[in-house]
Design a protein around this motif. Structure first.
Motif, short mmCIF file in Angstrom:
data_model
loop_
_atom_site.label_atom_id
_atom_site.label_comp_id
_atom_site.label_asym_id
_atom_site.label_seq_id
_atom_site.Cartn_x
_atom_site.Cartn_y
_atom_site.Cartn_z
N VAL A 62 44.84 42.15 49.70
CA VAL A 62 43.97 42.14 48.52
C VAL A 62 44.44 43.17 47.49
O VAL A 62 44.50 42.87 46.29
N ALA B 126 36.80 32.47 38.64
CA ALA B 126 36.55 33.59 39.55
C ALA B 126 36.66 34.92 38.82
O ALA B 126 35.94 35.88 39.15
N ASP B 127 37.52 35.00 37.82
CA ASP B 127 37.69 36.24 37.05
C ASP B 127 36.45 36.58 36.24
O ASP B 127 36.14 37.76 36.02
N ASP B 128 35.74 35.56 35.76
CA ASP B 128 34.49 35.75 35.02
C ASP B 128 34.66 36.74 33.87
O ASP B 128 33.86 37.67 33.69
N ARG C 135 41.10 37.39 46.26
CA ARG C 135 40.92 36.44 47.35
C ARG C 135 41.14 35.01 46.88
O ARG C 135 41.74 34.19 47.59
N GLU C 136 40.70 34.68 45.67
CA GLU C 136 40.93 33.33 45.12
C GLU C 136 42.43 33.07 44.97
O GLU C 136 42.93 31.98 45.29
N SER D 121 34.00 40.00 37.23
CA SER D 121 33.90 39.76 38.66
C SER D 121 34.59 40.88 39.43
O SER D 121 35.56 41.47 38.94
N PRO D 122 34.10 41.23 40.64
CA PRO D 122 34.82 42.22 41.44
C PRO D 122 36.28 41.80 41.63
O PRO D 122 36.58 40.63 41.87
N LYS D 123 37.19 42.75 41.49
CA LYS D 123 38.62 42.42 41.55
C LYS D 123 39.00 41.82 42.88
O LYS D 123 39.91 40.97 42.96
N ALA D 124 38.33 42.22 43.96
CA ALA D 124 38.65 41.66 45.27
C ALA D 124 38.33 40.17 45.34
O ALA D 124 39.01 39.42 46.06
N VAL D 125 37.32 39.73 44.59
CA VAL D 125 36.97 38.30 44.55
C VAL D 125 38.10 37.50 43.90
O VAL D 125 38.50 36.44 44.38
N VAL D 126 38.62 38.02 42.80
CA VAL D 126 39.73 37.35 42.12
C VAL D 126 40.96 37.33 43.02
O VAL D 126 41.65 36.32 43.15
#
Length: 222
Positions: free
Chosen positions: A67, A42-44, A55-56, A48-53
C-alpha cells in the motif's frame, strides 16, 4: 486585501493531474475503462483515504501488494502531471502589485504539497505557504488560518479584508467561517450543498472568477 488560497483544484488542477496519471497507468497495465472509472471514483477528488486509492490500484491493476509503495507511486504521478490553472498566477501578481498579500493554505503532507508548489512555480507568486502536514493542524481547524495570518504579519487585520478561497466547502469555506473571515468558493460548475451551511460570500466557477468578483466589489454570485 488578504488572500488565503487553497492549493488543490484552486491554484492547481489536482483532479486533472490524477485523472491523467491514472489513464496512463491503466493503459500501461492493461486495465479497462471500468478500471479507470473505479480508480478515479475511489480517489474522490483527493479526499478519500490514500490507502483506499492504493488498494483499488493494487486490486485492479495487479500491482504488488504494498500500500505505501502504491501511495508513493500515485502521488508521484500527480506531481508529474499537475499544472497551475491558466492565468491565476498572473492574477495573484497583479493583486500583490496593488498592495494585497497572498498565502497558500493547503492540507496535505509536506513533500507532496511542496512538490506541486515547486513544479508549478507558485512560491514566487505568494507571500507565504502554510502546509497542514508541517503545522500539525489542518482545515477546517481555524488555527491554520491564524498561522497563515501570522506568517503574513497581519494578525491584527480587519477580518472583513481577509478572504479564504477554495473549492471544498467542508474544508475551505468551513475554515474561513470558523476563523471569522470572508469566504470564496470555487464551484467548478457544481451547485452549493445547503447541508454545508449558507452560500459563501463569493461564488465563481473558477478561482479567477472569485478573485474578479471580490476585487470588483461584487462578491454575491449565483
Amino acid at each position: 486585501m488578504i488572500w488565503l488560497l487553497d492549493l488543490d483544484n484552486t491554484l492547481v488542477s489536482r483532479d486533472d493531474a490524477f485523472a491523467a496519471w491514472a489513464a496512463t497507468a491503466v493503459a500501461d497495465d492493461g486495465g479497462t475503462d471500468a478500471d479507470l472509472a473505479a480508480i478515479v471514483a475511489a480517489d474522490d477528488g483527493g479526499f478519500s483515504p490514500k490507502a483506499v486509492v492504493a488498494r483499488e490500484l493494487i486490486d485492479r491493476l495487479g500491482w504488488a501488494d504494498d500500500v505505501e509503495a502504491a501511495i508513493d507511486r500515485f502521488r508521484a504521478g500527480i506531481r508529474e502531471h499537475v499544472r497551475a490553472y491558466d492565468g491565476v498566477l498572473a492574477d495573484l501578481d497583479a493583486l500583490r502589485a496593488a498592495g494585497d498579500r497572498a498565502a497558500v493554505v493547503t492540507n496535505g503532507v509536506s513533500h507532496q504539497q511542496r512538490g506541486k508548489i515547486a513544479r508549478c512555480g507558485i512560491a514566487a507568486h505568494v507571500d507565504a505557504i502554510v502546509v497542514s502536514g508541517e503545522e500539525g493542524v489542518e482545515k477546517p481547524d481555524p488555527r491554520i488560518v491564524e498561522i497563515a495570518l501570522a506568517r503574513l504579519g497581519v494578525t491584527d487585520v480587519d477580518r472583513d479584508r481577509v478572504w479564504m478561497v477554495g473549492d471544498a466547502g467542508h474544508a475551505d469555506v468551513a475554515v474561513g467561517r470558523a476563523a471569522g473571515v470572508r469566504t470564496g468558493w470555487v464551484s467548478h460548475g457544481r451547485a452549493w450543498d445547503d447541508a454545508e451551511g449558507p452560500v459563501p460570500d463569493a461564488v465563481g466557477a473558477t478561482t479567477r472568477d472569485v478573485l474578479a468578483l471580490v476585487t470588483a466589489g461584487e462578491p454575491a454570485a449565483p
